[in-house]
Write a protein that holds these residues in place. Structure first.
Motif, mmCIF file in Angstrom:
data_model
loop_
_atom_site.group_PDB
_atom_site.id
_atom_site.type_symbol
_atom_site.label_atom_id
_atom_site.label_comp_id
_atom_site.label_asym_id
_atom_site.label_seq_id
_atom_site.Cartn_x
_atom_site.Cartn_y
_atom_site.Cartn_z
ATOM 1 N N GLY A 104 1.018 -1.718 -0.308
ATOM 2 C CA GLY A 104 0.435 -0.054 0.008
ATOM 3 C C GLY A 104 0.586 0.891 0.169
ATOM 4 O O GLY A 104 0.056 2.088 -0.861
ATOM 5 N N ALA A 105 2.115 1.194 1.045
ATOM 6 C CA ALA A 105 3.037 2.485 1.203
ATOM 7 C C ALA A 105 3.708 2.600 -0.064
ATOM 8 O O ALA A 105 3.295 3.727 -1.007
ATOM 9 N N TYR A 106 3.782 1.380 -1.249
ATOM 10 C CA TYR A 106 4.689 1.918 -2.548
ATOM 11 C C TYR A 106 3.329 1.923 -2.855
ATOM 12 O O TYR A 106 3.363 3.100 -4.360
ATOM 13 N N GLU A 107 2.319 1.496 -3.589
ATOM 14 C CA GLU A 107 1.045 2.028 -4.408
ATOM 15 C C GLU A 107 0.791 4.343 -3.962
ATOM 16 O O GLU A 107 0.759 4.462 -4.786
ATOM 17 N N SER A 108 1.099 4.411 -2.914
ATOM 18 C CA SER A 108 0.672 5.596 -2.404
ATOM 19 C C SER A 108 2.104 6.610 -2.975
ATOM 20 O O SER A 108 1.817 7.345 -3.451
ATOM 21 N N GLN A 109 3.244 5.726 -3.838
ATOM 22 C CA GLN A 109 4.487 6.535 -4.054
ATOM 23 C C GLN A 109 3.668 6.755 -5.336
ATOM 24 O O GLN A 109 4.106 7.706 -5.785
ATOM 25 N N PHE A 110 3.761 5.115 -6.142
ATOM 26 C CA PHE A 110 3.531 5.722 -7.048
ATOM 27 C C PHE A 110 2.668 6.922 -7.325
ATOM 28 O O PHE A 110 2.573 7.284 -8.691
ATOM 29 N N ASN A 111 1.480 6.899 -6.861
ATOM 30 C CA ASN A 111 0.345 7.493 -7.500
ATOM 31 C C ASN A 111 0.520 8.673 -7.350
ATOM 32 O O ASN A 111 0.345 9.914 -7.708
ATOM 33 N N PHE A 112 1.262 9.150 -6.263
ATOM 34 C CA PHE A 112 1.729 10.384 -5.263
ATOM 35 C C PHE A 112 3.296 11.233 -7.176
ATOM 36 O O PHE A 112 2.785 11.995 -7.664
ATOM 37 N N SER A 113 3.285 10.160 -7.506
ATOM 38 C CA SER A 113 4.323 10.171 -8.635
ATOM 39 C C SER A 113 3.729 10.334 -9.687
ATOM 40 O O SER A 113 4.304 11.775 -10.581
ATOM 41 N N GLY A 114 2.623 9.947 -10.199
ATOM 42 C CA GLY A 114 1.984 10.111 -11.179
ATOM 43 C C GLY A 114 1.256 11.357 -11.262
ATOM 44 O O GLY A 114 1.515 12.034 -11.866
ATOM 45 N N GLN A 115 1.105 11.366 -10.392
ATOM 46 C CA GLN A 115 0.497 12.792 -10.305
ATOM 47 C C GLN A 115 1.702 14.194 -9.972
ATOM 48 O O GLN A 115 0.567 15.243 -11.198
ATOM 49 N N ASP A 116 2.244 14.223 -9.401
ATOM 50 C CA ASP A 116 3.196 14.640 -9.969
ATOM 51 C C ASP A 116 3.998 15.208 -11.727
ATOM 52 O O ASP A 116 4.161 16.173 -11.913
ATOM 53 N N ILE A 117 4.150 14.011 -11.930
ATOM 54 C CA ILE A 117 4.683 14.103 -13.578
ATOM 55 C C ILE A 117 3.076 14.470 -14.169
ATOM 56 O O ILE A 117 3.426 15.365 -15.428
ATOM 57 N N ALA A 118 1.586 14.650 -14.038
ATOM 58 C CA ALA A 118 0.808 15.133 -14.884
ATOM 59 C C ALA A 118 1.286 16.366 -14.956
ATOM 60 O O ALA A 118 0.779 17.050 -15.946
ATOM 61 N N THR A 119 1.462 16.706 -13.735
ATOM 62 C CA THR A 119 1.119 18.531 -13.457
ATOM 63 C C THR A 119 2.246 19.089 -14.125
ATOM 64 O O THR A 119 2.228 19.980 -14.570
ATOM 65 N N ASN A 120 3.436 18.035 -13.941
ATOM 66 C CA ASN A 120 4.771 19.102 -14.537
ATOM 67 C C ASN A 120 3.756 18.696 -16.212
ATOM 68 O O ASN A 120 4.809 19.728 -16.861
ATOM 69 N N VAL A 121 3.537 17.529 -16.924
ATOM 70 C CA VAL A 121 2.806 17.504 -18.303
ATOM 71 C C VAL A 121 1.976 18.560 -18.760
ATOM 72 O O VAL A 121 2.936 19.502 -19.482
ATOM 73 N N GLN A 122 1.666 18.564 -17.089
ATOM 74 C CA GLN A 122 0.458 19.691 -18.149
ATOM 75 C C GLN A 122 1.121 20.917 -17.616
ATOM 76 O O GLN A 122 1.151 22.248 -18.758
ATOM 77 N N ASN A 123 2.055 21.402 -16.880
ATOM 78 C CA ASN A 123 2.978 23.140 -16.256
ATOM 79 C C ASN A 123 3.445 22.918 -17.565
ATOM 80 O O ASN A 123 3.783 24.343 -18.831
ATOM 81 N N ILE A 124 4.355 21.753 -18.935
ATOM 82 C CA ILE A 124 5.158 22.792 -19.326
ATOM 83 C C ILE A 124 4.598 22.436 -21.170
ATOM 84 O O ILE A 124 4.838 23.444 -21.494
ATOM 85 N N SER A 125 3.247 21.805 -20.610
ATOM 86 C CA SER A 125 1.896 22.094 -22.066
ATOM 87 C C SER A 125 1.884 23.344 -22.076
ATOM 88 O O SER A 125 1.812 24.282 -23.326
ATOM 89 N N SER A 126 1.777 24.225 -21.203
ATOM 90 C CA SER A 126 0.892 25.505 -20.828
ATOM 91 C C SER A 126 2.132 26.364 -21.188
ATOM 92 O O SER A 126 1.990 27.346 -21.348
ATOM 93 N N ALA A 127 3.724 26.254 -20.488
ATOM 94 C CA ALA A 127 4.596 27.493 -20.974
ATOM 95 C C ALA A 127 4.868 26.741 -22.654
ATOM 96 O O ALA A 127 5.356 28.326 -23.233
ATOM 97 N N ALA A 128 4.687 25.746 -23.270
ATOM 98 C CA ALA A 128 4.837 26.152 -24.436
ATOM 99 C C ALA A 128 3.949 26.400 -25.373
ATOM 100 O O ALA A 128 4.182 26.798 -26.474
ATOM 101 N N SER A 129 2.660 26.443 -24.710
ATOM 102 C CA SER A 129 1.568 27.084 -25.659
ATOM 103 C C SER A 129 1.754 28.738 -25.787
ATOM 104 O O SER A 129 1.611 28.914 -26.708
ATOM 105 N N VAL A 130 2.190 29.300 -24.383
ATOM 106 C CA VAL A 130 2.574 30.861 -24.046
ATOM 107 C C VAL A 130 3.955 31.001 -25.391
ATOM 108 O O VAL A 130 3.296 32.127 -25.991
ATOM 109 N N ILE A 131 4.724 30.263 -24.928
ATOM 110 C CA ILE A 131 6.082 30.421 -26.166
ATOM 111 C C ILE A 131 5.873 30.282 -27.420
ATOM 112 O O ILE A 131 5.310 31.644 -27.977
ATOM 113 N N MET A 132 4.352 29.044 -27.482
ATOM 114 C CA MET A 132 3.885 29.351 -28.991
ATOM 115 C C MET A 132 3.425 30.571 -29.628
ATOM 116 O O MET A 132 2.914 31.173 -30.858
ATOM 117 N N ASP A 133 2.630 30.513 -28.631
ATOM 118 C CA ASP A 133 1.985 32.228 -28.684
ATOM 119 C C ASP A 133 1.916 33.479 -29.053
ATOM 120 O O ASP A 133 2.118 34.122 -29.293
#
Length: 173
Positions: A104-133
């Motif tokens: 369960g602790a490993y699963e929580s670590q993976f879920n937290f890391s997955g959420q962190d990665i999803a947030t990073n992807v969203q932030n990078i996409s947003s920054a790329a969009s601003v640069i392109m605009d």
């Protein structure tokens, strides 16, 4: 309860349950690898980021009837062996409870890391969009400036080409 009853009824069921534990251990697989024998998840590292230092190291203990119930609790055909088996079952319950908490602790670590990665992807996409605009706006403004300069040059050339005709017209009158 007599030893005869214990060996005929209870021991038969106990042996079937031990066999089922062994069956579960051998049949629990992922991608063709046995998960509970200890051979698959022995300090396996899962990359969870963009750098080699971003990983989760997973290790699980080997699970089988001997490690869970102990060799001494292999039968419950007598009162003494049944008491030993009860101790082994209690120990097995504690072991499985600890292992479930670890998973369960490993699963929580993976879920937290997955959420962190999803947030990073969203932030990078947003920054790329601003640069392109921003680049599109700059190109559009440069294009508009060049268009105004071109129209001004055409107007100047048109007036310059009409000047000799107007001079000639003035001289003739």
């Amino acid at each position: 309860m007599t030893d005869t009853q214990r060996s005929q009824d209870i021991n038969t069921e106990y042996q079937q349950l031990r066999g089922e534990i062994s069956s579960i251990v051998s049949s629990t697989t992922y991608a063709g690898n046995s998960l509970l024998t200890g051979s698959f998840l022995s300090n396996v590292k899962f990359l969870i980021g963009t750098q080699s230092s971003n990983f989760i190291s997973v290790s699980l203990k080997t699970v089988n009837t001997t490690t869970l119930l102990g060799a001494s609790g292999s039968t419950v055909s007598t009162a003494a062996s049944a008491l030993k088996a009860i101790g082994g079952v209690n120990s097995a319950i504690n072991t499985i409870t600890k292992d479930r908490a670890l998973v369960g602790a490993y699963e929580s670590q993976f879920n937290f890391s997955g959420q962190d990665i999803a947030t990073n992807v969203q932030n990078i996409s947003s920054a790329a969009s601003v640069i392109m605009d921003a680049d599109v706006a700059q190109v559009k403004s440069s294009l508009s400036a060049q268009d105004v300069k071109t129209q001004a040059a055409i107007a100047a050339l048109t007036q310059a080409s009409q000047l000799p005709q107007e001079l000639l017209h003035l001289l003739q009158s």
